[in-house]
Design a protein around this motif. Structure first.
Motif, short mmCIF file in Angstrom:
data_model
loop_
_atom_site.label_atom_id
_atom_site.label_comp_id
_atom_site.label_asym_id
_atom_site.label_seq_id
_atom_site.Cartn_x
_atom_site.Cartn_y
_atom_site.Cartn_z
N ASP A 25 63.74 28.88 -33.95
CA ASP A 25 63.04 27.60 -33.96
C ASP A 25 63.07 26.87 -35.31
N PHE A 26 63.94 27.28 -36.24
CA PHE A 26 63.97 26.62 -37.55
C PHE A 26 64.29 25.13 -37.43
N ASP A 27 65.28 24.77 -36.59
CA ASP A 27 65.62 23.36 -36.38
C ASP A 27 64.38 22.57 -35.92
N ALA A 28 63.67 23.13 -34.97
CA ALA A 28 62.49 22.45 -34.41
C ALA A 28 61.40 22.28 -35.46
N VAL A 29 61.23 23.27 -36.32
CA VAL A 29 60.23 23.19 -37.39
C VAL A 29 60.55 22.01 -38.31
N VAL A 30 61.79 21.93 -38.74
CA VAL A 30 62.21 20.86 -39.65
C VAL A 30 62.05 19.50 -38.98
N VAL A 31 62.52 19.37 -37.76
CA VAL A 31 62.44 18.09 -37.04
C VAL A 31 60.98 17.67 -36.85
N GLU A 32 60.11 18.61 -36.53
CA GLU A 32 58.70 18.28 -36.32
C GLU A 32 58.05 17.76 -37.60
N ILE A 33 58.38 18.37 -38.73
CA ILE A 33 57.83 17.91 -40.02
C ILE A 33 58.34 16.52 -40.35
N VAL A 34 59.62 16.30 -40.19
CA VAL A 34 60.19 14.98 -40.48
C VAL A 34 59.61 13.93 -39.54
N ARG A 35 59.49 14.28 -38.27
CA ARG A 35 58.98 13.34 -37.25
C ARG A 35 57.54 12.89 -37.56
N ARG A 36 56.73 13.74 -38.18
CA ARG A 36 55.36 13.37 -38.56
C ARG A 36 55.33 12.12 -39.44
N HIS A 37 56.36 11.98 -40.27
CA HIS A 37 56.38 10.90 -41.25
C HIS A 37 57.38 9.80 -40.94
N ALA A 38 58.37 10.10 -40.09
CA ALA A 38 59.43 9.11 -39.83
C ALA A 38 59.44 8.61 -38.39
N GLY A 39 58.58 9.14 -37.54
CA GLY A 39 58.56 8.71 -36.15
C GLY A 39 59.72 9.31 -35.37
N ASP A 40 60.15 8.60 -34.35
CA ASP A 40 61.23 9.09 -33.49
C ASP A 40 62.52 9.27 -34.29
N ILE A 41 63.24 10.29 -33.94
CA ILE A 41 64.53 10.58 -34.55
C ILE A 41 65.60 10.32 -33.50
N LEU A 42 66.61 9.55 -33.88
CA LEU A 42 67.65 9.16 -32.93
C LEU A 42 68.48 10.36 -32.48
N GLU A 43 69.01 10.25 -31.27
CA GLU A 43 69.90 11.28 -30.75
C GLU A 43 71.11 11.40 -31.66
N GLY A 44 71.50 12.60 -31.98
CA GLY A 44 72.64 12.83 -32.87
C GLY A 44 72.29 12.77 -34.34
N ALA A 45 71.02 12.58 -34.67
CA ALA A 45 70.61 12.47 -36.08
C ALA A 45 70.33 13.83 -36.72
N VAL A 46 70.35 14.89 -35.92
CA VAL A 46 70.05 16.23 -36.43
C VAL A 46 71.29 17.10 -36.33
N THR A 47 71.66 17.70 -37.44
CA THR A 47 72.77 18.66 -37.44
C THR A 47 72.29 19.93 -38.14
N SER A 48 72.81 21.06 -37.70
CA SER A 48 72.47 22.31 -38.37
C SER A 48 73.74 23.11 -38.60
N ARG A 49 73.66 23.93 -39.63
CA ARG A 49 74.84 24.71 -40.00
C ARG A 49 74.38 26.06 -40.54
N PRO A 50 74.90 27.15 -39.96
CA PRO A 50 74.53 28.47 -40.48
C PRO A 50 75.33 28.80 -41.74
N SER A 51 74.78 29.69 -42.56
CA SER A 51 75.53 30.17 -43.72
C SER A 51 76.67 31.05 -43.23
N LYS A 52 77.55 31.38 -44.11
CA LYS A 52 78.72 32.20 -43.75
C LYS A 52 78.32 33.51 -43.07
N ALA A 53 77.28 34.16 -43.60
CA ALA A 53 76.82 35.42 -43.03
C ALA A 53 75.83 35.22 -41.89
N GLY A 54 75.38 33.97 -41.69
CA GLY A 54 74.43 33.69 -40.62
C GLY A 54 72.98 33.98 -40.97
#
Length: 88
Positions: A25-54
């Motif tokens: 749920d790390f993506d959801a945690v970040v999005v929820e915090i940002v959404r508190r201050h920025a309102g709706d987030i557009l589709e495709g506005a969130v990207t995530s990337r794991p480290s090499k080892a994951g």
């Protein structure tokens, strides 16, 4: 430069990046915090990337930033959360 001056002209597109340990749920945690201050987030506005080892994940959220105070509030919310190790 004084506190009221900024190199950014608002409103503007701005990328918020947060890094933390990989979890289901790390993506959801970040999005929820940002959404508190920025309102709706557009589709495709969130990207995530794991480290090499994951072990870690970085999440980037593109927002329409409206003020320096808004960005400061987002970064404060992210850095206050125990799952977020770093915010850029």
């Amino acid at each position: 430069m004084s506190e009221t001056e900024s190199l950014l002209e608002f409103p503007c597109q701005f990328a918020i990046k947060a890094m933390g340990k990989t979890s289901a749920d790390f993506d959801a945690v970040v999005v929820e915090i940002v959404r508190r201050h920025a309102g709706d987030i557009l589709e495709g506005a969130v990207t995530s990337r794991p480290s090499k080892a994951g072990t870690y994940t970085s999440v980037t959220v593109m927002i329409e930033a409206t003020s320096r105070a808004q960005l400061d509030a987002i970064y404060q919310g992210l850095t206050d959360h125990p799952d977020v190790l770093m915010a850029l």
